[in-house]
Write an enzyme that holds these catalytic residues in place. Structure first.
Site, short mmCIF file in Angstrom:
data_model
loop_
_atom_site.label_atom_id
_atom_site.label_comp_id
_atom_site.label_asym_id
_atom_site.label_seq_id
_atom_site.Cartn_x
_atom_site.Cartn_y
_atom_site.Cartn_z
N CYS A 31 -1.01 -1.49 11.57
CA CYS A 31 -1.70 -2.47 10.73
C CYS A 31 -1.77 -3.77 11.52
O CYS A 31 -0.96 -3.98 12.42
CB CYS A 31 -0.94 -2.70 9.43
SG CYS A 31 -1.96 -3.53 8.18
N CYS A 83 -1.64 -6.96 10.09
CA CYS A 83 -1.18 -8.18 9.40
C CYS A 83 -0.02 -8.90 10.06
O CYS A 83 0.10 -10.12 9.93
CB CYS A 83 -0.89 -7.91 7.93
SG CYS A 83 0.30 -6.58 7.63
N CYS A 130 -4.80 -7.66 6.95
CA CYS A 130 -4.61 -6.36 7.60
C CYS A 130 -5.81 -5.94 8.46
O CYS A 130 -5.77 -4.90 9.11
CB CYS A 130 -4.30 -5.29 6.55
SG CYS A 130 -2.83 -5.67 5.58
N LYS A 156 -1.91 3.18 -1.56
CA LYS A 156 -1.09 1.98 -1.39
C LYS A 156 -1.62 0.91 -2.33
O LYS A 156 -2.78 0.49 -2.22
CB LYS A 156 -1.15 1.51 0.07
CG LYS A 156 -0.39 0.21 0.29
CD LYS A 156 -0.33 -0.17 1.76
CE LYS A 156 0.37 -1.51 1.92
NZ LYS A 156 0.52 -1.88 3.33
N ARG A 174 7.26 -9.34 3.33
CA ARG A 174 6.43 -10.32 4.03
C ARG A 174 7.27 -11.41 4.68
O ARG A 174 6.87 -12.00 5.67
CB ARG A 174 5.36 -10.87 3.08
CG ARG A 174 4.36 -9.76 2.78
CD ARG A 174 3.32 -10.13 1.76
NE ARG A 174 2.60 -8.91 1.37
CZ ARG A 174 1.75 -8.83 0.36
NH1 ARG A 174 1.50 -9.92 -0.36
NH2 ARG A 174 1.15 -7.71 0.08
N ARG A 199 -4.28 -9.28 -1.00
CA ARG A 199 -4.76 -8.02 -0.43
C ARG A 199 -5.51 -7.15 -1.45
O ARG A 199 -5.71 -5.97 -1.22
CB ARG A 199 -3.58 -7.23 0.14
CG ARG A 199 -2.75 -7.97 1.18
CD ARG A 199 -2.08 -7.00 2.14
NE ARG A 199 -0.94 -7.55 2.83
CZ ARG A 199 -0.98 -8.47 3.79
NH1 ARG A 199 -2.14 -9.01 4.13
NH2 ARG A 199 0.13 -8.87 4.38
N GLU A 220 -8.26 8.63 -3.34
CA GLU A 220 -7.86 8.06 -2.04
C GLU A 220 -7.10 9.11 -1.20
O GLU A 220 -7.32 9.26 -0.01
CB GLU A 220 -6.94 6.85 -2.25
CG GLU A 220 -7.66 5.54 -2.55
CD GLU A 220 -8.13 4.85 -1.28
OE1 GLU A 220 -8.05 5.44 -0.19
OE2 GLU A 220 -8.59 3.69 -1.40
N LYS A 278 2.74 4.51 -2.39
CA LYS A 278 3.54 3.30 -2.16
C LYS A 278 3.13 2.22 -3.12
O LYS A 278 1.92 1.99 -3.25
CB LYS A 278 3.29 2.84 -0.72
CG LYS A 278 4.01 1.58 -0.35
CD LYS A 278 3.55 1.08 0.99
CE LYS A 278 4.14 -0.31 1.22
NZ LYS A 278 3.62 -0.94 2.38
N SER A 306 10.33 -2.93 -0.18
CA SER A 306 11.29 -4.04 -0.09
C SER A 306 11.72 -4.59 -1.45
O SER A 306 12.91 -4.80 -1.70
CB SER A 306 10.70 -5.14 0.79
OG SER A 306 9.44 -5.56 0.29
N TYR A 314 14.95 1.46 2.76
CA TYR A 314 15.92 0.57 3.41
C TYR A 314 17.35 0.98 3.07
O TYR A 314 18.29 0.51 3.69
CB TYR A 314 15.66 -0.89 2.99
CG TYR A 314 14.23 -1.31 3.31
CD1 TYR A 314 13.89 -1.72 4.60
CD2 TYR A 314 13.24 -1.27 2.34
CE1 TYR A 314 12.58 -2.07 4.91
CE2 TYR A 314 11.93 -1.63 2.63
CZ TYR A 314 11.60 -2.02 3.92
OH TYR A 314 10.31 -2.36 4.21
C1 PBG Z 1 1.73 -3.82 6.26
C2 PBG Z 1 2.78 -3.26 5.39
C3 PBG Z 1 3.35 -3.80 4.23
C4 PBG Z 1 4.35 -2.93 3.85
C5 PBG Z 1 4.35 -1.87 4.75
N1 PBG Z 1 3.37 -2.08 5.69
C6 PBG Z 1 3.07 -5.06 3.53
C7 PBG Z 1 1.80 -5.32 2.87
O1 PBG Z 1 0.94 -4.47 2.77
O2 PBG Z 1 1.64 -6.46 2.45
C8 PBG Z 1 5.27 -3.13 2.68
C9 PBG Z 1 6.63 -2.57 2.86
C10 PBG Z 1 7.67 -3.10 1.94
O3 PBG Z 1 7.43 -3.92 1.04
O4 PBG Z 1 8.82 -2.67 2.13
N2 PBG Z 1 0.43 -3.61 5.80
ZN ZN Z 2 -1.08 -4.95 6.81
#
Ligand code: PBG
Ligand code: ZN
Length: 322
Positions: A116, A118, A126, A191, A201, A213, A229, A244, A270, A309
């Site tokens: 990605c 970002c 992204c 996602k 982030r 996003r 999707e 996710k 997270s 995690y």
């Molecule tokens: C990047 C990405 C993100 C996560 C995984 N890859 C953040 C987002 O899309 O803003 C989130 C992972 C997490 O919150 O643990 N695109």
């Molecule tokens: Zn991203």
């Protein structure tokens, strides 16, 4: 009367009846690799999680190997960001170097890379941005390039998380053309644009500078669209498809597992981690019990792979209880 309790009488019979069991090989551990030297930065919003520089990531990788977890998902944090995310697809970018180093020192560790832009763009989106708009088709060649450079560095699996349309087929084609037809793609297929990503982030320095996003990630209200999707990513050549976040989306995961005969991954993100850690730190919940219950529920709902995690702790608890 059906006497269900007969089969719950003691630990032995409960173990025999148990339908779902976690194993360390189900788990993938996300890691944040930051450019610079001698860095082990705690991520404040994610207790127990750190950013590591290349020279110190071995400390964490040793813990991974000891835990029995055999797979990591890597995120890179470059020193320099720019409009087009150049460091994402530089042969000497932080991720590319991290992969080379890991494959050299930990050849048995399975290295998955998050693809990605970002973390690498100055605007934090992204994809490429023009006139306040996140461009789709113009972003695809950059994601492909990133994937190819990472495969060259030795990455075992490519995991695109950008949510641009058509990226799976673009990446598949680029990998194949460059001699990496054996490298699988795990697509972040469903996602959702989620409030649960905010601790990430901070960890990955990837908050968007303007807007959010929702123009590319899914509306969390949409379950049917999630299935479309996933279907599209399978058609484009994804080897593994992902839902996710996890906990608020177990319905989507379950439906995907009933609909598709495909390996499914789920990302326990997270914010889900931080909520558990915060409540546990206050003594309000029992961390081991809650994490075991959460991750077991993800597997019960149909996940083959759980990205979390909690992976190293969970692997330890599995060992202790064995
Ligand atoms: C990047 C990405 C993100 C996560 C995984 N890859 C953040 C987002 O899309 O803003 C989130 C992972 C997490 O919150 O643990 N695109
Ligand atoms: Zn991203």
């Amino acid at each position: 009367m059906q006497r269900f309790r007969r089969l719950r009488k003691n630990e032995t019979i409960r173990n025999m009846m148990r339908e779902t069991r976690l194993h360390p090989s189900d788990l993938v551990y996300p890691m944040f690799i930051i450019e610079g030297e001698n860095i082990k930065n705690p991520v404040d919003s994610m207790p127990g999680i750190y950013q590591y520089s290349l020279d110190r990531m071995g400390e964490e990788l040793d813990r991974v190997m000891e835990s029995g977890v055999r797979s990591v998902l890597l995120f890179g944090i470059p020193e320099h960001k720019d409009e087009v995310g150049s460091q994402a697809y530089d042969e000497n970018g932080i991720m590319q170097r991290a992969v080379r180093q890991i494959k050299e020192n930990y050849p048995r560790l399975y290295v998955i890379v998050d693809v990605c832009l970002c973390e690498y763009t100055s605007h934090g989106h992204c994809g490429l941005v023009r006139g306040g708009e996140v461009l789709n088709d113009e972003t695809l060649p950059l994601l492909s390039k990133m994937s190819v450079t990472l495969a060259k560095a030795g990455a075992d699996m490519i995991a695109p998380s950008d949510m641009m349309d058509g990226r799976v087929s673009a990446i598949r084609e680029a990998l194949d053309e460059n001699g990496f037809s054996g490298v699988p793609i795990m697509a972040y297929s469903a996602k959702f644009a989620s409030g649960y990503y905010s601790p990430f982030r901070d960890a990955a320095h990837s908050a968007p500078e303007f807007g959010d996003r929702r123009g590319y990630q899914m509306d969390f209200a949409n379950g049917k669209e999630a299935i479309r999707e996933i279907e599209e990513d399978i058609e484009e050549g994804a080897d593994i498809v992902m839902v996710k976040p996890a906990l608020a989306y177990l319905d989507v995961l379950k439906e995907a597992s009933l609909t598709f005969d495909m390996p499914l991954a789920v990302y326990n993100v997270s914010g889900e981690y931080s909520m558990v850690k915060a409540a546990a730190a206050n003594g309000w919940i029992d961390e081991k019990k809650i994490v075991t219950e959460n991750l077991t529920a993800m597997k019960r709902a149909g996940a083959k792979i759980i990205i979390t995690y909690h992976a190293l702790d969970m692997a330890r608890w599995i060992r202790e209880d064995a």
